[in-house]
Design a protein around this motif. Structure first.
Motif, PDB file in Angstrom:
ATOM      1  N   LEU A   9       0.845  -1.191   0.000  1.00 50.52           N
ATOM      2  CA  LEU A   9       0.000   0.000   0.000  1.00 50.52           C
ATOM      3  C   LEU A   9       0.881   1.242   0.000  1.00 50.52           C
ATOM      4  N   ILE A  54       0.752   5.191   1.020  1.00 52.26           N
ATOM      5  CA  ILE A  54      -0.013   6.156   1.810  1.00 52.26           C
ATOM      6  C   ILE A  54       0.740   7.478   1.814  1.00 52.26           C
ATOM      7  N   ARG A  59      -3.647  10.318   3.483  1.00 48.78           N
ATOM      8  CA  ARG A  59      -4.405  10.075   2.253  1.00 48.78           C
ATOM      9  C   ARG A  59      -4.096   8.681   1.694  1.00 48.78           C
ATOM     10  N   TYR A  60      -5.168   7.946   1.347  1.00 42.76           N
ATOM     11  CA  TYR A  60      -5.047   6.581   0.835  1.00 42.76           C
ATOM     12  C   TYR A  60      -5.347   6.542  -0.664  1.00 42.76           C
ATOM     13  N   ILE A 118      -3.216   6.416  11.243  1.00 45.51           N
ATOM     14  CA  ILE A 118      -2.793   5.706  10.038  1.00 45.51           C
ATOM     15  C   ILE A 118      -3.121   4.232  10.226  1.00 45.51           C
ATOM     16  N   ILE A 125      -3.021   0.406   8.974  1.00 42.61           N
ATOM     17  CA  ILE A 125      -2.232  -0.451   8.086  1.00 42.61           C
ATOM     18  C   ILE A 125      -2.551  -1.913   8.394  1.00 42.61           C
ATOM     19  N   TYR A 182     -10.803  -0.044   5.337  1.00 40.03           N
ATOM     20  CA  TYR A 182     -10.383   0.636   4.121  1.00 40.03           C
ATOM     21  C   TYR A 182     -11.580   0.947   3.227  1.00 40.03           C
TER      22      TYR A 182
END
Length: 348
Positions: A138, A140, A152-153, A163, A165, A244
Motif C-alpha cells: 500500500l 499512503i 491520504r489513501y 494511520i 495499516i 479501508y
C-alpha cells in the motif's frame, strides 16, 4: 533537632528519609530498565524496522560497556600499582608493557571498533531505507501541518492523525509538508524521517502484530510541537480491508432530526470554511477531514480523547486547549451546539 539515622526509613540528621542500602541497590536496575519499554521506546520493537534499530543499539551498548569496564580497570590498576615515591628520582628502566601496548590499546583497537561499528551501521541504515523489490502492499501519503497530520489513501480515503495499516505487510509512506519542517517518528516501528518543504521523502513501515503504536513529530516545529502526536493502528488484513472500504465511503445522511439540524449548522457556520465532509457541500482542506470523525480515537492530534464533552470543548474554545492552533472558536447558541454535536457524533 537531630533524628535517629540508623533506623531504615526514619529521618536522618538532615531531616531526609533515607531508604535502606539494599533497597536502593535493588532499585538501580529498575531505573536503568525504565526506558526499555513504553509507547515511545525504540527498545520495544513491534516491526522489522524497529527490530534492526534495537539490535544496533544493544550491540553499541555492550561494546561501550566493555570499553568502559576496560578503562576503569586500567585506572584502578594504575592507582594500585602506580608510583608511591614522590621523590624526583625517575626510574628509567623500560616500561613493563612498552610502546606496543599503547599502540594496540590506544590506536588499533579503537580504530577496529569504530570502523566495524561504522560499516555495520551503514548496512542497517541501508536496510531501513530500502523498499521491497516486489513493491509495497500500500502507498499512503502523509502530509504534516501545524500541528496535525493528514493521511491520504489510494482509494480516496482521507483521515487525520491516525494511520491504519494491515499487519505483516510493508507499507510505503510518502512524506510531505504543508508548512515547516516536521519529522515522522513511530519508535516501535521505524526510524524517523523529515517532512521537508518543497520535497518528498519516502519510507516504509511494517507491524508484526495488531496494535496501536504512538508516533510523534520529532522536529521542533513551533508552539504545539509537543502536542503533535499520531497513531498507527495495525489491524489484521481482514479488519483492515473492512476499514479501508468504509473509510472511502461518503458520510451517511443523518436520519435524526437533531443531527439533520446539526448538518445545517455545520454548513452555515465557520466550520465549513476549514473542514471537508465527503457527501456534503463541505470541501475545504485547511483543517482535518471530518467524514468519519466519530470513528477516531482522539482529537487534536492526540491531545484529547474523542468524547462528546471534549468535542464540545474543542469547538467552543480550541485556543484554550491548544494555544496558537489555527482553529478559531465557533460561536453557537446552546441549541445549535447540541445539534452540531449530534451530527458530528453520527459520522462513523
Amino acid at each position: 533537632m537531630r533524628c535517629v539515622a540508623n533506623v531504615p526509613g526514619r529521618l536522618t540528621a538532615v531531616g531526609r528519609v533515607r531508604a535502606p542500602r539494599r533497597l536502593r541497590a535493588l532499585l538501580i536496575p529498575v531505573f536503568l530498565s525504565a526506558g526499555c519499554s513504553g509507547p515511545l521506546s525504540a527498545l520495544d520493537p513491534a516491526g522489522p524496522g524497529a527490530a534492526r534499530i534495537e539490535r544496533l543499539w544493544w550491540i553499541l551498548f555492550w561494546i561501550a560497556t566493555i570499553v568502559f569496564a576496560a578503562v576503569v580497570g586500567l585506572i584502578l590498576y594504575s592507582l594500585r600499582h602506580g608510583r608511591r615515591d614522590l621523590t624526583p628520582d625517575i626510574d628509567k628502566d623500560e616500561a613493563q608493557w612498552g610502546d606496543r601496548f599503547i599502540a594496540v590499546v590506544g590506536v588499533v583497537i579503537p580504530v577496529l571498533i569504530l570502523l566495524g561499528g561504522f560499516i555495520y551501521s551503514l548496512g542497517e541504515m541501508n536496510a531501513l531505507a530500502t523498499h521491497d523489490d516486489e513493491g509495497p502492499a500500500l502507498d499512503i501519503e502523509v502530509v504534516s501541518h501545524n500541528w496535525w497530520w493528514e493521511v491520504r489513501y489510494p482509494n480516496g480515503a482521507v483521515t487525520a492523525n491516525e494511520i491504519h495499516i494491515p499487519t505483516g505487510e510493508r507499507i510505503r509512506l510518502t512524506l510531505t509538508t504543508a508548512d515547516v519542517i516536521h519529522s515522522f517518528w513511530v519508535p516501535r516501528l521505524q526510524a524517523k524521517m523529515d517532512h521537508v518543504p518543497g520535497s518528498e521523502n519516502q519510507m516504509w513501515i511494517e507491524a508484526d502484530e495488531p496494535g496501536i503504536y504512538r508516533g510523534q513529530c520529532a522536529e521542533f516545529c513551533g508552539l504545539q510541537h509537543a502536542h503533535m502526536a499520531f497513531f498507527v493502528e495495525a489491524e489484521s488484513p481482514e479488519d483492515f480491508d473492512r476499514w479501508y472500504e468504509n473509510a472511502a465511503s461518503s458520510a451517511s445522511t443523518p436520519s435524526d432530526g437533531s443531527a439533520r439540524r446539526g448538518l445545517d449548522v455545520f454548513l452555515s457556520s465557520s466550520c465549513v470554511g476549514c473542514h471537508a465532509i465527503e457527501g456534503t457541500e463541505a470541501a475545504a482542506t485547511a483543517g482535518p477531514d471530518l467524514t468519519h470523525l466519530a470513528a477516531r480515537e482522539t482529537l487534536f492530534a492526540g491531545k484529547l480523547v474523542n468524547t462528546r464533552a471534549n468535542l464540545e470543548r474543542l469547538i467552543v474554545d480550541p485556543q484554550g486547549i491548544k494555544p496558537g492552533v489555527g482553529m478559531p472558536p465557533t460561536e453557537l447558541d446552546s441549541g445549535e451546539l447540541e445539534a452540531l454535536l449530534d451530527y458530528l457524533e453520527s459520522l462513523d
